[in-house]
Design a protein around this motif. Structure first.
Motif, short mmCIF file in Angstrom:
data_model
loop_
_atom_site.label_atom_id
_atom_site.label_comp_id
_atom_site.label_asym_id
_atom_site.label_seq_id
_atom_site.Cartn_x
_atom_site.Cartn_y
_atom_site.Cartn_z
N ILE A 67 0.87 -1.17 0.00
CA ILE A 67 0.00 0.00 0.00
C ILE A 67 0.91 1.22 0.00
N GLY A 68 0.72 2.11 -0.97
CA GLY A 68 1.58 3.28 -1.07
C GLY A 68 0.95 4.35 -1.93
N PRO A 69 1.69 5.40 -2.23
CA PRO A 69 1.17 6.46 -3.10
C PRO A 69 0.91 5.93 -4.51
N THR A 70 -0.04 6.53 -5.20
CA THR A 70 -0.38 6.06 -6.55
C THR A 70 0.80 6.18 -7.50
N TRP A 71 1.61 7.23 -7.35
CA TRP A 71 2.75 7.38 -8.28
C TRP A 71 3.74 6.24 -8.12
N LEU A 72 3.92 5.76 -6.89
CA LEU A 72 4.84 4.65 -6.66
C LEU A 72 4.30 3.36 -7.25
N VAL A 73 3.01 3.10 -7.08
CA VAL A 73 2.39 1.90 -7.64
C VAL A 73 2.52 1.90 -9.15
N GLU A 74 2.34 3.05 -9.79
CA GLU A 74 2.49 3.15 -11.24
C GLU A 74 3.92 2.82 -11.68
N GLU A 75 4.90 3.29 -10.91
CA GLU A 75 6.30 3.03 -11.27
C GLU A 75 6.66 1.56 -11.07
N LEU A 76 6.15 0.94 -10.01
CA LEU A 76 6.40 -0.48 -9.80
C LEU A 76 5.77 -1.30 -10.92
N SER A 77 4.60 -0.91 -11.37
CA SER A 77 3.89 -1.64 -12.42
C SER A 77 4.62 -1.60 -13.74
N GLU A 78 5.46 -0.59 -13.95
CA GLU A 78 6.25 -0.50 -15.17
C GLU A 78 7.45 -1.44 -15.13
#
Length: 355
Positions: free
Chosen positions: A226-237
């Protein structure tokens, strides 16, 4: 035969192992003592009947992320899921670590907080905890100032010591950290508070969780962040495409339907933790307070290796923590069923009385 060489930085790097031997009572790997609740298997089987096996799974794990988000009262865009919390940690290191970067740990703590960064060619800088294994904020300040890590790992409750970091401590570390603060809450359900309360879009704090413990799903290998949306987007890349299979996504979602049963199990294990801690305190051992589903202790007059071996001879397996920094002679018991814990306590009492 031609054979490529392992990377030079990995050639002498030991793997991570938890020794397994055949015993009646297995209390060494912090698993749940009981399988999932009655009804889980049937509900899962019914959902699996509809899997389109010739199609790739949902790459974004949409329904699972939505279910986890609802469980925690956050947005699905704040949830990243992976094959166990260890793959979450690996993806964090692949995204924010690498050559020329470092992570910070404070020993003793979870071994994979050092192991995974090294595999991703990320330097590890470690600080010392206090005599009672608490975080030393002067030491935290020194490590973070001198080394400028992109990730600072905290483990709460800390494995293998069981200590829970306070909200004040986590906030203080976040204020000092130059990068992310990753709070590993693999055992968070057993603790009195969670750093999930501190996660928002502007904070450097992220929290990792696992299904392996309270959800009785160690066999599934499912974890999340669980974290900020920007971090989740970067991990997903960074994560591999279609990395989370359809069966795992369904199992994780179905498990959340049994939350009331899981909460009762957590409550029962916390009560059992108190009982076992009280029993250990009557023996010639040093016991550390725990907020997890395990207890760390050190025999006072008998070598820990000897006690571990004699427990195995009595068909009881606990974790020998002697390889952890500063934990010579220490053993860790995972809480089992009351009957299993009684077997352990009887065996340990016999060993200490006859040694």
């Amino acid at each position: 035969m031609k054979r490529p060489r392992v990377r030079d930085d990995l050639a002498l790097h030991p793997g991570y192992h938890s020794p397994q031997v055949e015993v009646d009572v297995r209390l060494n790997t912090n698993e749940a003592p009981e399988p999932p609740p009655e009804g889980f298997r049937e509900a899962l089987a019914a959902e699996l009947a509809g899997v389109e096996w010739h199609r790739y799974p949902d790459r974004a794990a949409t329904e699972l992320r939505e279910a986890i988000a609802a469980h925690h009262g956050v947005q699905a865009s704040q949830v990243f899921v992976a094959n166990g919390s260890n793959e979450v940690l690996q993806t964090l290191c692949l995204t924010y670590g690498g050559p020329g970067r470092s992570v910070a740990t404070f020993e003793p703590t979870y071994a994979l907080h050092s192991h995974i960064p090294k595999i991703t060619n990320t330097a590890v800088v470690s600080g010392e905890r206090t005599e009672d294994f608490a975080l030393d904020m002067d030491e935290v300040r020194r490590v973070l100032t001198e080394h400028d890590p992109t990730i600072t790992f905290l483990c709460s409750p800390n494995n293998p010591t069981g200590m829970v970091e306070t909200e004040e401590t986590v906030r203080a570390v976040a204020d000092l950290a130059p990068g992310l603060v990753v709070v590993d809450e693999a055992y968070g359900q057993f603790a009195p508070w969670s750093a999930l309360e501190l996660v928002d879009e502007t904070s450097p704090i992220v929290v990792t969780r696992t299904y392996s413990k309270t959800w009785s799903m160690a066999a599934a290998r499912l974890g999340y962040l669980i974290g900020p949306t920007w971090l989740v987007e970067e991990l997903s890349e960074v994560v591999l495409p279609y990395h989370l299979d359809a069966v795992k996504q369904i199992a994780g979602r179905v498990a959340l339907d049994f939350e009331p049963q899981m909460r009762r199990r957590v409550s029962d294990l916390v009560e059992e933790r108190g009982r076992v801690t009280a029993a250990l305190s009557q023996l010639p051992v040093t016991v550390w307070p725990s907020g997890a589903n395990f207890i760390l202790f050190r025999p006072d007059a008998v070598d820990g290796d000897t006690v571990w071996q004699r427990l195995v001879e009595r068909s009881v397996l606990v974790r020998n923590c002697a390889s952890w920094p500063r934990l010579d002679g220490c053993l860790r018991i995972t809480l089992g069923t009351p009957g299993e814990d009684d077997r352990f306590l009887d065996a340990l009492t016999d060993i200490l009385e006859t040694s």
